[in-house]
Design a protein around this motif. Structure first.
Motif, PDB file in Angstrom:
ATOM      1  N   GLY A 329       0.775  -1.234   0.000  1.00 27.54           N
ATOM      2  CA  GLY A 329       0.000   0.000   0.000  1.00 27.54           C
ATOM      3  C   GLY A 329       0.801   1.276   0.000  1.00 27.54           C
ATOM      4  O   GLY A 329       0.231   2.366  -0.100  1.00 27.54           O
ATOM      5  N   TYR A 330       2.122   1.194   0.121  1.00 31.06           N
ATOM      6  CA  TYR A 330       2.930   2.408   0.039  1.00 31.06           C
ATOM      7  C   TYR A 330       2.845   2.992  -1.369  1.00 31.06           C
ATOM      8  O   TYR A 330       2.533   2.289  -2.341  1.00 31.06           O
ATOM      9  CB  TYR A 330       4.390   2.106   0.360  1.00 31.06           C
ATOM     10  N   THR A 331       3.178   4.272  -1.496  1.00 32.71           N
ATOM     11  CA  THR A 331       3.294   4.897  -2.806  1.00 32.71           C
ATOM     12  C   THR A 331       4.764   5.211  -3.076  1.00 32.71           C
ATOM     13  O   THR A 331       5.586   5.257  -2.150  1.00 32.71           O
ATOM     14  CB  THR A 331       2.451   6.181  -2.887  1.00 32.71           C
ATOM     15  N   LEU A 332       5.087   5.413  -4.333  1.00 31.60           N
ATOM     16  CA  LEU A 332       6.491   5.565  -4.728  1.00 31.60           C
ATOM     17  C   LEU A 332       7.170   6.745  -4.039  1.00 31.60           C
ATOM     18  O   LEU A 332       8.363   6.684  -3.714  1.00 31.60           O
ATOM     19  CB  LEU A 332       6.583   5.724  -6.247  1.00 31.60           C
ATOM     20  N   ASP A 333       6.431   7.813  -3.790  1.00 32.65           N
ATOM     21  CA  ASP A 333       7.026   8.988  -3.142  1.00 32.65           C
ATOM     22  C   ASP A 333       7.300   8.752  -1.662  1.00 32.65           C
ATOM     23  O   ASP A 333       8.027   9.532  -1.037  1.00 32.65           O
ATOM     24  CB  ASP A 333       6.114  10.207  -3.316  1.00 32.65           C
ATOM     25  N   GLU A 334       6.725   7.671  -1.083  1.00 32.18           N
ATOM     26  CA  GLU A 334       6.946   7.369   0.337  1.00 32.18           C
ATOM     27  C   GLU A 334       8.107   6.400   0.559  1.00 32.18           C
ATOM     28  O   GLU A 334       8.511   6.172   1.694  1.00 32.18           O
ATOM     29  CB  GLU A 334       5.679   6.745   0.932  1.00 32.18           C
ATOM     30  N   ILE A 335       8.617   5.826  -0.516  1.00 27.16           N
ATOM     31  CA  ILE A 335       9.669   4.810  -0.393  1.00 27.16           C
ATOM     32  C   ILE A 335      11.011   5.452  -0.685  1.00 27.16           C
ATOM     33  O   ILE A 335      11.234   5.979  -1.784  1.00 27.16           O
ATOM     34  CB  ILE A 335       9.412   3.647  -1.367  1.00 27.16           C
ATOM     35  N   PRO A 336      11.947   5.425   0.261  1.00 24.59           N
ATOM     36  CA  PRO A 336      13.241   6.065   0.005  1.00 24.59           C
ATOM     37  C   PRO A 336      14.098   5.245  -0.953  1.00 24.59           C
ATOM     38  O   PRO A 336      14.012   4.021  -1.006  1.00 24.59           O
ATOM     39  CB  PRO A 336      13.885   6.127   1.394  1.00 24.59           C
ATOM     40  N   ASN A 337      14.926   5.937  -1.716  1.00 24.08           N
ATOM     41  CA  ASN A 337      15.926   5.307  -2.561  1.00 24.08           C
ATOM     42  C   ASN A 337      17.086   4.879  -1.662  1.00 24.08           C
ATOM     43  O   ASN A 337      17.742   5.716  -1.040  1.00 24.08           O
ATOM     44  CB  ASN A 337      16.409   6.302  -3.632  1.00 24.08           C
ATOM     45  N   ASP A 338      17.342   3.575  -1.575  1.00 22.60           N
ATOM     46  CA  ASP A 338      18.364   3.064  -0.660  1.00 22.60           C
ATOM     47  C   ASP A 338      19.772   3.494  -1.049  1.00 22.60           C
ATOM     48  O   ASP A 338      20.672   3.502  -0.208  1.00 22.60           O
ATOM     49  CB  ASP A 338      18.321   1.532  -0.620  1.00 22.60           C
ATOM     50  N   ILE A 339      19.983   3.806  -2.317  1.00 25.95           N
ATOM     51  CA  ILE A 339      21.338   4.142  -2.760  1.00 25.95           C
ATOM     52  C   ILE A 339      21.684   5.590  -2.445  1.00 25.95           C
ATOM     53  O   ILE A 339      22.755   5.889  -1.934  1.00 25.95           O
ATOM     54  CB  ILE A 339      21.500   3.825  -4.263  1.00 25.95           C
ATOM     55  N   THR A 340      20.766   6.530  -2.728  1.00 25.44           N
ATOM     56  CA  THR A 340      21.062   7.934  -2.414  1.00 25.44           C
ATOM     57  C   THR A 340      20.639   8.300  -0.992  1.00 25.44           C
ATOM     58  O   THR A 340      21.251   9.168  -0.367  1.00 25.44           O
ATOM     59  CB  THR A 340      20.330   8.874  -3.387  1.00 25.44           C
ATOM     60  N   ARG A 341      19.574   7.645  -0.522  1.00 24.04           N
ATOM     61  CA  ARG A 341      18.981   7.918   0.802  1.00 24.04           C
ATOM     62  C   ARG A 341      18.487   9.356   0.938  1.00 24.04           C
ATOM     63  O   ARG A 341      18.177   9.805   2.044  1.00 24.04           O
ATOM     64  CB  ARG A 341      19.975   7.583   1.927  1.00 24.04           C
ATOM     65  N   THR A 342      18.444  10.085  -0.156  1.00 24.69           N
ATOM     66  CA  THR A 342      17.916  11.450  -0.118  1.00 24.69           C
ATOM     67  C   THR A 342      16.807  11.642  -1.136  1.00 24.69           C
ATOM     68  O   THR A 342      16.085  12.635  -1.072  1.00 24.69           O
ATOM     69  CB  THR A 342      19.027  12.481  -0.413  1.00 24.69           C
ATOM     70  N   THR A 343      16.645  10.697  -2.064  1.00 29.68           N
ATOM     71  CA  THR A 343      15.607  10.814  -3.081  1.00 29.68           C
ATOM     72  C   THR A 343      14.599   9.677  -2.912  1.00 29.68           C
ATOM     73  O   THR A 343      14.954   8.602  -2.442  1.00 29.68           O
ATOM     74  CB  THR A 343      16.210  10.750  -4.498  1.00 29.68           C
ATOM     75  N   PRO A 344      13.337   9.898  -3.308  1.00 24.92           N
ATOM     76  CA  PRO A 344      12.341   8.828  -3.217  1.00 24.92           C
ATOM     77  C   PRO A 344      12.368   7.933  -4.451  1.00 24.92           C
ATOM     78  O   PRO A 344      12.966   8.265  -5.482  1.00 24.92           O
ATOM     79  CB  PRO A 344      11.022   9.600  -3.132  1.00 24.92           C
ATOM     80  N   ALA A 345      11.668   6.809  -4.358  1.00 22.97           N
ATOM     81  CA  ALA A 345      11.583   5.879  -5.486  1.00 22.97           C
ATOM     82  C   ALA A 345      10.784   6.462  -6.644  1.00 22.97           C
ATOM     83  O   ALA A 345      10.790   5.901  -7.740  1.00 22.97           O
ATOM     84  CB  ALA A 345      10.956   4.567  -5.027  1.00 22.97           C
ATOM     85  N   ALA A 346      10.121   7.590  -6.428  1.00 26.84           N
ATOM     86  CA  ALA A 346       9.380   8.240  -7.508  1.00 26.84           C
ATOM     87  C   ALA A 346      10.308   8.920  -8.510  1.00 26.84           C
ATOM     88  O   ALA A 346       9.868   9.336  -9.580  1.00 26.84           O
ATOM     89  CB  ALA A 346       8.402   9.262  -6.933  1.00 26.84           C
ATOM     90  N   PHE A 347      11.601   9.045  -8.173  1.00 27.51           N
ATOM     91  CA  PHE A 347      12.582   9.594  -9.112  1.00 27.51           C
ATOM     92  C   PHE A 347      12.979   8.499 -10.096  1.00 27.51           C
ATOM     93  O   PHE A 347      13.405   7.420  -9.692  1.00 27.51           O
ATOM     94  CB  PHE A 347      13.838  10.070  -8.368  1.00 27.51           C
ATOM     95  N   GLU A 348      12.862   8.795 -11.386  1.00 30.45           N
ATOM     96  CA  GLU A 348      13.276   7.808 -12.378  1.00 30.45           C
ATOM     97  C   GLU A 348      14.798   7.732 -12.441  1.00 30.45           C
ATOM     98  O   GLU A 348      15.479   8.758 -12.415  1.00 30.45           O
ATOM     99  CB  GLU A 348      12.721   8.169 -13.755  1.00 30.45           C
ATOM    100  N   PRO A 349      15.350   6.522 -12.518  1.00 31.85           N
ATOM    101  CA  PRO A 349      16.805   6.389 -12.615  1.00 31.85           C
ATOM    102  C   PRO A 349      17.351   7.079 -13.872  1.00 31.85           C
ATOM    103  O   PRO A 349      16.699   7.118 -14.918  1.00 31.85           O
ATOM    104  CB  PRO A 349      17.017   4.876 -12.699  1.00 31.85           C
ATOM    105  N   ALA A 350      18.553   7.632 -13.730  1.00 32.31           N
ATOM    106  CA  ALA A 350      19.281   8.224 -14.855  1.00 32.31           C
ATOM    107  C   ALA A 350      20.644   7.545 -14.930  1.00 32.31           C
ATOM    108  O   ALA A 350      21.335   7.411 -13.920  1.00 32.31           O
ATOM    109  CB  ALA A 350      19.441   9.728 -14.661  1.00 32.31           C
TER     110      ALA A 350
END
Length: 701
Positions: A329-350
Motif C-alpha cells: 500500500g505504500y506509494t512511490l514517493d513514500e519509499i526512500p531510494n536506498d542508494i542515495t537515501r535522499t531521493t524517493p523511489a518516484a525519481f526515475e533512474p538516470a
C-alpha cells in the motif's frame, strides 16, 4: 498513504526448480520480497521446492515449506497457515499460474486470501493474448495482426489470412515455450500442436511476422496513487525473432530518437494503467519497423522477470523490493531510494554509463541440440558488463561469459566475408563474433545490417573495435601508451592485447602498470551523480577519478561464480552470500565481485561493497589493487564460487594476492586428476585403475 493495516501474514510463492526461462532471478526477487515483508512486521509464509536457493533458508521466512508448487499443496498450506494475502508476482510464471489456479478453484475466496501485487484481472489481461490485444487497441496502440486459435486448423486458416511466416505464441507460458516462427503449413501444424499443448488455457496467438524489426523493452513501476516511473529502457541488439532472454541487450536503449522513446513511454504507461497493474512492476515489449518507424506492442509480463532483475542491477533501483512495498500500500514517493537515501523511489533512474547483458548457452553439453536462436528461450544464464561506452561494456560482458569462443578475436584469418555473412544471417550462439569477423574480412557495414537486421549503429560500434585493434601492432616495447589506453577504454583485455602484440598477458599487464594505465572505479547510483551515493556499487573504467572510498576496517573479498551454467548454478551464489553474512557477523567489511545480474550476491546491500566485474585474473587483480589502496585487505576467498574462482586461484596466488581458506596448492591437488591419483595412492586409499593422457596414443594405452 500509509501502508495497509489489514494484513498480518502473507504467503509468498517461489518459482520452484531452475528451468530454462525461469532461473535464479526469482530467488533474487523472492528473497527481496521476504525481507521487505518481515521488516514491515508481517508474518511471512514461503512455499518453494528449490533447496539451492537463499530463499528457502529457514531464517528468510517465518514458515518455509519445501514442497511442490501445485494447487493441491498450496491449498493445504493455506488451510494450515491461514494467510491474509498472497504475493504471486515474485515467483515467475509458476507462481502466477498457481495463483490463477487457486482463484479459479475458489480457494482464495473460501479462505479469504487477498491477492496483492497484481489482481486476477491484471494477471489475466497481461497473460491472455486476446485480452491484452484488446486492451492495447482500447488505448490507441497497435499490435501485430493476429488471431486466437484453439486448434491447428484454426491456426492454418489464420496463416492463410496473414501470409507466411507467422508467429505462434501460446498463452500463460514462460520462456517462449511452444512459440516460434512457422514458414509453411507443415511447420505451423507441428508448432500449433506443441503450443496448444504447452498453454494452460489450450490456446495460441497466431500473429503476422515482425521478423527483423527492432525490439525494445520498458520496465515500469506503478502505485495505487497512479504514480508511474519508467525504471529502465532496454534494447535488443538482435532484431525480432530471438527471445529477449537469448538476445544481447543494452541499457539504456541506444538507437531510439527522443520522439520515438516518448511515444513508447506514453504507450507503455497507458497499457499498464488499462491492464490494471496498480501496485508493482511490469515489463512491456515493443517492436519498431526500422524502415517506417511503425510501433507495435508485442507482450507484457504483469510481474517481475529476468529483465526486471537486469534492470534492477543496471540502475540500482530494486524493483522486487519496491514492488513488495507497493503491494503493501505504500506509494512511490513514500519509499526512500536506498542508494542515495535522499531521493524517493518516484525519481526515475538516470544512467551515465552503459550496461550490456549477454546470454550464456550450453549447446556444448547437448551435441544434438539445434543452436539456432528462436522465440523459444535456450540460454541457461547471463552476464552483465558495465562501462562508460557501449564498446567497453560489450567487451567486458563477453569476457564475463568465461567462454573463449565468445570473446572477439582480432588476429588470424577470419575467413571469407560472404561465408561469414551467410552464417550470421541465422541467429545463433556467437552471432556477434561472426559479425565482427565478417567486418574484419572486409564486409560492408550496410551489407551486415541488411543480412542480420542488426541496427547500423551497433554494426559501426563493432567495426570501431576492429579499427582500434588495427592500431595495436608491432612490439610491446614500441607501442605508444596512448594506444594502449585507448584500447583499454574500448574494453580490450590484457589477453586480447597480448594476442595482438604476440606476447604474454603478464607482459602486457606489467607494461601497462609501468605506464600508469590502470582502471578507476565508478559508482552505479541511480541518478547520474546528481546526488551522492551511500552504497558502494562499482564498475571499472579507464577514466580519471576513482570513487572507491577509503576504509580502515579489515576487509575480505569474496569471488562469486559468474553466469549460471549447467554444473555451476545458484548453489554457489547461496554459498557466497552465506560467506558474506558470516564475515559481516564476525566484524569484517565484505566485498563481492560478480557479474551475474540474476543473483542475490549482486544485490547492492548483500556485501558492504560490490564490484560488477568479469571474474578473470586481470579484473580481479585490479579490484584487489584498488582495495589495497583503500585500506587493510585481509585476503580473498576463492573456494565458494565454484570452478570459476578455483580456476584463477593459482594465478592470483602467484601475483601475491593473499588467499584465505584452502590453499591454491591444495586446490590444485584436488583438481588435477593425476595429482589426485597420487594423493590417493600415498594415502593407501583404493581407487579404480587410472592413467593420465595428453594425446590419443597415451589415452588408448
Amino acid at each position: 498513504m500509509p501502508r495497509r493495516e489489514d494484513l498480518t501474514s502473507v504467503l509468498v510463492i517461489g518459482s520452484g526448480p531452475i528451468v530454462i526461462g525461469q532461473a535464479c532471478e526469482f530467488d533474487y526477487s523472492g528473497t527481496q520480497a521476504c525481507r521487505v515483508l518481515r521488516s514491515e512486521g508481517l508474518r511471512v509464509v514461503l512455499v518453494n521446492s528449490n533447496p539451492a536457493t537463499i530463499m528457502t533458508d529457514p531464517d528468510l521466512a517465518d514458515a518455509t515449506y519445501v514442497e511442490p508448487i501445485t494447487l493441491e499443496m498450496v491449498t493445504k498450506i493455506i488451510d494450515r497457515e491461514r494467510p491474509d494475502a498472497l504475493l504471486a508476482t515474485m515467483g515467475g510464471q509458476t507462481a502466477l499460474n498457481t495463483a490463477m489456479d487457486l482463484h479459479n478453484a475458489g480457494v482464495l475466496d473460501r479462505y479469504g486470501v487477498r491477492l496483492i501485487g497484481a489482481n486476477i484481472d491484471a494477471i489475466r489481461a497481461g497473460e491472455d493474448r486476446q485480452a491484452f490485444k484488446d486492451i492495447v487497441a482500447s488505448v490507441g496502440g497497435e499490435t501485430a495482426r493476429s488471431a486466437i486459435c484453439t486448434t491447428p486448423q484454426e491456426c492454418l486458416a489464420a496463416a492463410e489470412e496473414f501470409s507466411y511466416p507467422v508467429v505462434v505464441r501460446p498463452s500463460f507460458t514462460l520462456g517462449g515455450a511452444g512459440s516460434g516462427f512457422a514458414h509453411d503449413a507443415d511447420e505451423l501444424r507441428r508448432m500449433a500442436a506443441d503450443g496448444i499443448a504447452a498453454s494452460p488455457s489450450s490456446e495460441v496467438l497466431v500473429e503476422e511476422s515482425v521478423l527483423g524489426w527492432k525490439e525494445f523493452e520498458l520496465e515500469l513501476m506503478r502505485d495505487r496513487a497512479d504514480n508511474v516511473v519508467v525504471v529502465c529502457s532496454i534494447e535488443n541488439i538482435d532484431p525480432m525473432g530471438v527471445h529477449t532472454g537469448d538476445s544481447v541487450t543494452v541499457a539504456p536503449a541506444m538507437t531510439l530518437t527522443d520522439r520515438e522513446y516518448q511515444q513508447m513511454r506514453n504507450m507503455a504507461i497507458a497499457v499498464m494503467r488499462a491492464v490494471g497493474v496498480d501496485a508493482g512492476g511490469c515489463n512491456i515489449q515493443f517492436a519498431v519497423d526500422p524502415a517506417t518507424g511503425r510501433l507495435v506492442v508485442i507482450e507484457m509480463n504483469p510481474r517481475v522477470s529476468r529483465s526486471s532483475a537486469l534492470a534492477s542491477k543496471a540502475t540500482g533501483f530494486p524493483i522486487a523490493k519496491i514492488s513488495a512495498k507497493l503491494a503493501l500500500g505504500y506509494t512511490l514517493d513514500e519509499i526512500p531510494n536506498d542508494i542515495t537515501r535522499t531521493t524517493p523511489a518516484a525519481f526515475e533512474p538516470a544512467l551515465d554509463y552503459v550496461v550490456v547483458k549477454v546470454p550464456r548457452f550450453a549447446f556444448e553439453k547437448f551435441p544434438g541440440a539445434d543452436p539456432t536462436l528462436t522465440t523459444t528461450m535456450k540460454s541457461v544464464g547471463e552476464a552483465m558488463g558495465v562501462g562508460r561506452s557501449f564498446a567497453e561494456a560489450l567487451q567486458k560482458a563477453l569476457r564475463s561469459l568465461e567462454q573463449p569462443s565468445a570473446v572477439f578475436a582480432f588476429t588470424g584469418d577470419p575467413g571469407a566475408a560472404e561465408q561469414l555473412l551467410e552464417r550470421a544471417r541465422v541467429p545463433h550462439d556467437g552471432r556477434l563474433r561472426t559479425v565482427q569477423q565478417a567486418l574484419r574480412a572486409g564486409a560492408d557495414r550496410l551489407r551486415v545490417t541488411e543480412v542480420t537486421g542488426i541496427d547500423p549503429w551497433f554494426v559501426e560500434q563493432i567495426d570501431y573495435l576492429n579499427r582500434i585493434a588495427a592500431t595495436v601492432t608491432g612490439d610491446l616495447a614500441d607501442i605508444a601508451p596512448a594506444d594502449i589506453a585507448r584500447a583499454k577504454r574500448a574494453g580490450f583485455s590484457d589477453a586480447q592485447l597480448a594476442d595482438l602484440l604476440a606476447t604474454t598477458e603478464d607482459a602486457v599487464r606489467a607494461a601497462r602498470h609501468r605506464a600508469g594505465i590502470r582502471p578507476v572505479y565508478k559508482t552505479i547510483d541511480t541518478c547520474a551523480a546528481e546526488f551522492a551515493s551511500s552504497t558502494p556499487y562499482h564498475y571499472s573504467s579507464y577514466d580519471s577519478e576513482t570513487e572507491v572510498a577509503p576504509s580502515d576496517r579489515p576487509r575480505v573479498i569474496v569471488l562469486g561464480s559468474g553466469p549460471n551454467r549447467i554444473g555451476q548454478g545458484i548453489e554457489f551464489d547461496y554459498a557466497c552470500c552465506h560467506a558474506v553474512m558470516a564475515l559481516s557477523d564476525a566484524g569484517y567489511e565484505t566485498i563481492m565481485i560478480n557479474c551475474n545480474p540474476e543473483t542475490v550476491s549482486t544485490d547492492y546491500d548483500t556485501a558492504d561493497r560490490l564490484y560488477v566485474e568479469p571474474l578473470t585474473v586481470e579484473d580481479v587483480l585490479e579490484v584487489v589493487h584498488a582495495e589495497q589502496e583503500a585500506g587493510p585487505l585481509i585476503g580473498v576467498i576463492v573456494q565458494l564460487g565454484g570452478q570459476t574462482p578455483l580456476g584463477i586461484a593459482a594465478a592470483l596466488a602467484a601475483a601475491d594476492v593473499p588467499i584465505i581458506g584452502t590453499e591454491p596448492s591444495a586446490i590444485h591437488l584436488a583438481e588435477d586428476r593425476g595429482l589426485f591419483g597420487q594423493v590417493l595412492a600415498r594415502a593407501g586409499l583404493p581407487s579404480p585403475p587410472h592413467g593420465v593422457a595428453t594425446f590419443f596414443a597415451e589415452a588408448r594405452s
